[in-house]
Design a protein around this motif. Structure first.
Motif, PDB file in Angstrom:
ATOM      1  N   MET A  57       0.865  -1.192  -0.001  1.00 47.96           N
ATOM      2  CA  MET A  57      -0.026  -0.017   0.017  1.00 47.96           C
ATOM      3  C   MET A  57       0.956   1.265  -0.039  1.00 47.96           C
ATOM      4  O   MET A  57       2.052   1.215   0.821  1.00 47.96           O
ATOM      5  N   ASN A  58       0.657   2.185  -0.976  1.00 46.76           N
ATOM      6  CA  ASN A  58       1.484   3.115  -1.144  1.00 46.76           C
ATOM      7  C   ASN A  58       0.909   4.675  -1.014  1.00 46.76           C
ATOM      8  O   ASN A  58       1.428   5.511  -0.891  1.00 46.76           O
ATOM      9  N   GLN A  59      -0.424   4.649  -1.362  1.00 43.41           N
ATOM     10  CA  GLN A  59      -1.233   5.958  -1.358  1.00 43.41           C
ATOM     11  C   GLN A  59      -1.677   6.255   0.102  1.00 43.41           C
ATOM     12  O   GLN A  59      -2.287   5.427   0.705  1.00 43.41           O
ATOM     13  N   ASN A  60      -1.653   7.688   0.239  1.00 39.18           N
ATOM     14  CA  ASN A  60      -1.992   8.317   1.688  1.00 39.18           C
ATOM     15  C   ASN A  60      -3.576   7.805   1.897  1.00 39.18           C
ATOM     16  O   ASN A  60      -4.034   7.480   3.019  1.00 39.18           O
ATOM     17  N   ASP A  82     -15.410  12.399   9.694  1.00 39.96           N
ATOM     18  CA  ASP A  82     -14.123  11.973  10.419  1.00 39.96           C
ATOM     19  C   ASP A  82     -12.895  11.745   8.992  1.00 39.96           C
ATOM     20  O   ASP A  82     -11.824  11.848   9.314  1.00 39.96           O
ATOM     21  N   ILE A  83     -13.706  11.640   7.748  1.00 39.62           N
ATOM     22  CA  ILE A  83     -12.837  11.279   6.739  1.00 39.62           C
ATOM     23  C   ILE A  83     -12.976  12.431   5.556  1.00 39.62           C
ATOM     24  O   ILE A  83     -13.036  12.029   4.435  1.00 39.62           O
ATOM     25  N   LYS A  84     -13.345  13.662   5.820  1.00 38.98           N
ATOM     26  CA  LYS A  84     -13.800  14.690   5.031  1.00 38.98           C
ATOM     27  C   LYS A  84     -12.728  14.968   3.949  1.00 38.98           C
ATOM     28  O   LYS A  84     -13.102  15.370   2.741  1.00 38.98           O
ATOM     29  N   SER A  85     -11.405  14.887   4.138  1.00 41.59           N
ATOM     30  CA  SER A  85     -10.252  14.888   3.356  1.00 41.59           C
ATOM     31  C   SER A  85     -10.387  13.783   2.136  1.00 41.59           C
ATOM     32  O   SER A  85      -9.689  14.016   1.125  1.00 41.59           O
ATOM     33  N   LEU A  86     -11.163  12.736   2.530  1.00 38.03           N
ATOM     34  CA  LEU A  86     -10.956  11.534   1.280  1.00 38.03           C
ATOM     35  C   LEU A  86     -12.356  11.485   0.872  1.00 38.03           C
ATOM     36  O   LEU A  86     -12.480  10.928  -0.318  1.00 38.03           O
ATOM     37  N   LEU A  87     -13.381  12.094   0.998  1.00 35.17           N
ATOM     38  CA  LEU A  87     -14.681  12.177   0.663  1.00 35.17           C
ATOM     39  C   LEU A  87     -14.776  11.959  -0.930  1.00 35.17           C
ATOM     40  O   LEU A  87     -15.521  11.353  -1.407  1.00 35.17           O
ATOM     41  N   ALA A  88     -14.067  12.937  -1.650  1.00 37.91           N
ATOM     42  CA  ALA A  88     -14.195  13.147  -2.930  1.00 37.91           C
ATOM     43  C   ALA A  88     -13.698  11.825  -3.662  1.00 37.91           C
ATOM     44  O   ALA A  88     -13.983  11.609  -4.861  1.00 37.91           O
ATOM     45  N   LEU A 124     -22.942   5.106  -3.450  1.00 41.85           N
ATOM     46  CA  LEU A 124     -22.381   6.413  -3.390  1.00 41.85           C
ATOM     47  C   LEU A 124     -20.850   6.540  -4.002  1.00 41.85           C
ATOM     48  O   LEU A 124     -20.335   5.621  -4.120  1.00 41.85           O
ATOM     49  N   ALA A 125     -20.704   7.584  -4.513  1.00 43.69           N
ATOM     50  CA  ALA A 125     -19.237   7.767  -5.218  1.00 43.69           C
ATOM     51  C   ALA A 125     -18.936   9.393  -4.978  1.00 43.69           C
ATOM     52  O   ALA A 125     -19.848  10.245  -5.154  1.00 43.69           O
ATOM     53  N   GLY A 126     -17.544   9.541  -4.620  1.00 45.62           N
ATOM     54  CA  GLY A 126     -17.266  10.950  -4.330  1.00 45.62           C
ATOM     55  C   GLY A 126     -17.076  11.815  -5.941  1.00 45.62           C
ATOM     56  O   GLY A 126     -17.060  11.057  -6.902  1.00 45.62           O
ATOM     57  N   THR A 127     -17.204  12.984  -5.529  1.00 46.08           N
ATOM     58  CA  THR A 127     -17.016  14.074  -6.921  1.00 46.08           C
ATOM     59  C   THR A 127     -15.815  13.775  -7.596  1.00 46.08           C
ATOM     60  O   THR A 127     -16.065  13.703  -9.050  1.00 46.08           O
ATOM     61  N   ARG A 128     -14.534  13.581  -6.856  1.00 42.39           N
ATOM     62  CA  ARG A 128     -13.584  13.542  -7.857  1.00 42.39           C
ATOM     63  C   ARG A 128     -13.406  12.424  -8.515  1.00 42.39           C
ATOM     64  O   ARG A 128     -13.053  12.208  -9.547  1.00 42.39           O
ATOM     65  N   LEU A 129     -13.934  11.341  -7.991  1.00 45.56           N
ATOM     66  CA  LEU A 129     -14.100   9.861  -8.408  1.00 45.56           C
ATOM     67  C   LEU A 129     -14.969   9.784  -9.686  1.00 45.56           C
ATOM     68  O   LEU A 129     -14.541   9.422 -10.638  1.00 45.56           O
ATOM     69  N   CYS A 130     -16.047  10.692  -9.703  1.00 50.42           N
ATOM     70  CA  CYS A 130     -17.034  10.591 -10.758  1.00 50.42           C
ATOM     71  C   CYS A 130     -16.530  11.410 -11.961  1.00 50.42           C
ATOM     72  O   CYS A 130     -16.614  11.228 -12.929  1.00 50.42           O
ATOM     73  N   ALA A 131     -15.691  12.375 -11.480  1.00 47.73           N
ATOM     74  CA  ALA A 131     -15.035  13.403 -12.468  1.00 47.73           C
ATOM     75  C   ALA A 131     -13.982  12.381 -13.291  1.00 47.73           C
ATOM     76  O   ALA A 131     -13.635  12.583 -14.652  1.00 47.73           O
ATOM     77  N   VAL A 132     -13.347  11.570 -12.674  1.00 52.78           N
ATOM     78  CA  VAL A 132     -12.189  10.970 -13.530  1.00 52.78           C
ATOM     79  C   VAL A 132     -12.841   9.775 -14.257  1.00 52.78           C
ATOM     80  O   VAL A 132     -12.287   9.611 -15.249  1.00 52.78           O
ATOM     81  N   VAL A 150     -11.756   3.438  -1.281  1.00 49.46           N
ATOM     82  CA  VAL A 150     -11.303   4.640  -1.910  1.00 49.46           C
ATOM     83  C   VAL A 150     -10.230   4.338  -3.119  1.00 49.46           C
ATOM     84  O   VAL A 150      -9.538   3.360  -3.401  1.00 49.46           O
ATOM     85  N   ILE A 151     -10.395   5.309  -4.073  1.00 48.01           N
ATOM     86  CA  ILE A 151      -9.442   5.174  -5.351  1.00 48.01           C
ATOM     87  C   ILE A 151      -8.596   6.317  -5.431  1.00 48.01           C
ATOM     88  O   ILE A 151      -8.912   7.478  -5.155  1.00 48.01           O
ATOM     89  N   SER A 152      -7.518   5.901  -5.307  1.00 51.83           N
ATOM     90  CA  SER A 152      -6.206   7.087  -5.501  1.00 51.83           C
ATOM     91  C   SER A 152      -5.209   7.157  -6.589  1.00 51.83           C
ATOM     92  O   SER A 152      -4.843   6.049  -6.945  1.00 51.83           O
ATOM     93  N   ALA A 153      -5.164   8.112  -7.501  1.00 57.67           N
ATOM     94  CA  ALA A 153      -4.222   8.148  -8.364  1.00 57.67           C
ATOM     95  C   ALA A 153      -2.799   8.162  -7.842  1.00 57.67           C
ATOM     96  O   ALA A 153      -2.545   8.858  -7.048  1.00 57.67           O
TER      97      ALA A 153
END
Length: 212
Positions: free
Chosen positions: A1-4, A32-38, A55-63, A134-137
């Motif tokens: 695991m590499n992504q924050n 509690d996880i507001k920095s990750l919600l997108a 449910l899916a975060g806004t940044r994830l939907c944009a990707v 969570v999905i992280s680039a």
């Protein structure tokens, strides 16, 4: 695991569950996880038993260039990987597995970017299993979010027993299992393989790739 994002969400989930196989959906507090919600999502089973986005975060939907709610989770991947992804997510639903997927996403204009996906079980009862993820680039190229990801191929999959890997260290070495071919696994083989991995106290890697 590499992504924050993956590391942060795993530790939050692990604290919530407090020794149980999974925390309840109602225990997850978005604040509690507001920095990750997108970048986060919740999956559920539809009437056919297929994993879909609840449910899916806004940044994830944009990707992905679309509203993902109600969209099939396995269909994000190329057809040859969809069966494996479906089995792994059902393992999260039914066996309370923790799954880490690294994959390469391809845009509509054939640009590519690496991603890391963490899937964690939530206790919604037998009739309403849930999955928090969570999905992280791995990198954030300038085009991401403007040129939607339309296809993906798995690089690797790791299945973790959180009882034996409670700290989920970054860059932990994994055990390769070359005899297992992901596209050929059926449910009994998958469960058996994961059980053996837990006794080894390491992660299991199922190698993917671009081979047809």
């Amino acid at each position: 695991m590499n992504q924050n994002g993956s590391i942060t969400l795993f530790h939050y989930w692990n604290r919530l569950r407090d020794g149980r196989p999974a925390p309840k959906r109602s225990e997850v507090e978005p604040a509690d996880i507001k920095s990750l919600l997108a970048d986060t999502f919740i999956l559920e089973k539809d009437t056919r038993g297929e994993a879909v986005f609840r449910l899916a975060g806004t940044r994830l939907c944009a990707v992905y260039g679309r509203e993902l709610k109600g969209f099939s989770f396995p269909s994000l991947w190329r057809e040859k990987d969809q069966r494996l992804v479906s089995k792994l997510i059902h393992g999260v639903f039914d066996q309370k597995s923790v799954v880490l997927i690294t994959y390469e996403g391809f845009s509509r204009t054939d640009r590519s970017s690496k991603f890391e996906l963490l899937a964690l079980p939530l206790d919604g009862g037998v009739e309403n299993p849930r999955c928090l993820g969570v999905i992280s680039a791995a990198e954030k190229p300038f085009w991401l979010g403007a040129d939607p990801i339309a296809d993906a191929l798995i690089d690797s999959i790791r299945v973790v027993d959180p009882e034996k890997e409670p700290k989920f260290p970054r860059n932990r070495p994994a055990i390769d299992v070359p005899s297992l071919v992901p596209s050929e696994l059926d449910p009994p083989q998958t469960i058996s393989a994961l059980g053996q991995a837990r006794r080894i106290r390491h992660l299991v890697v199922f190698d993917g790739g671009r081979g047809e």
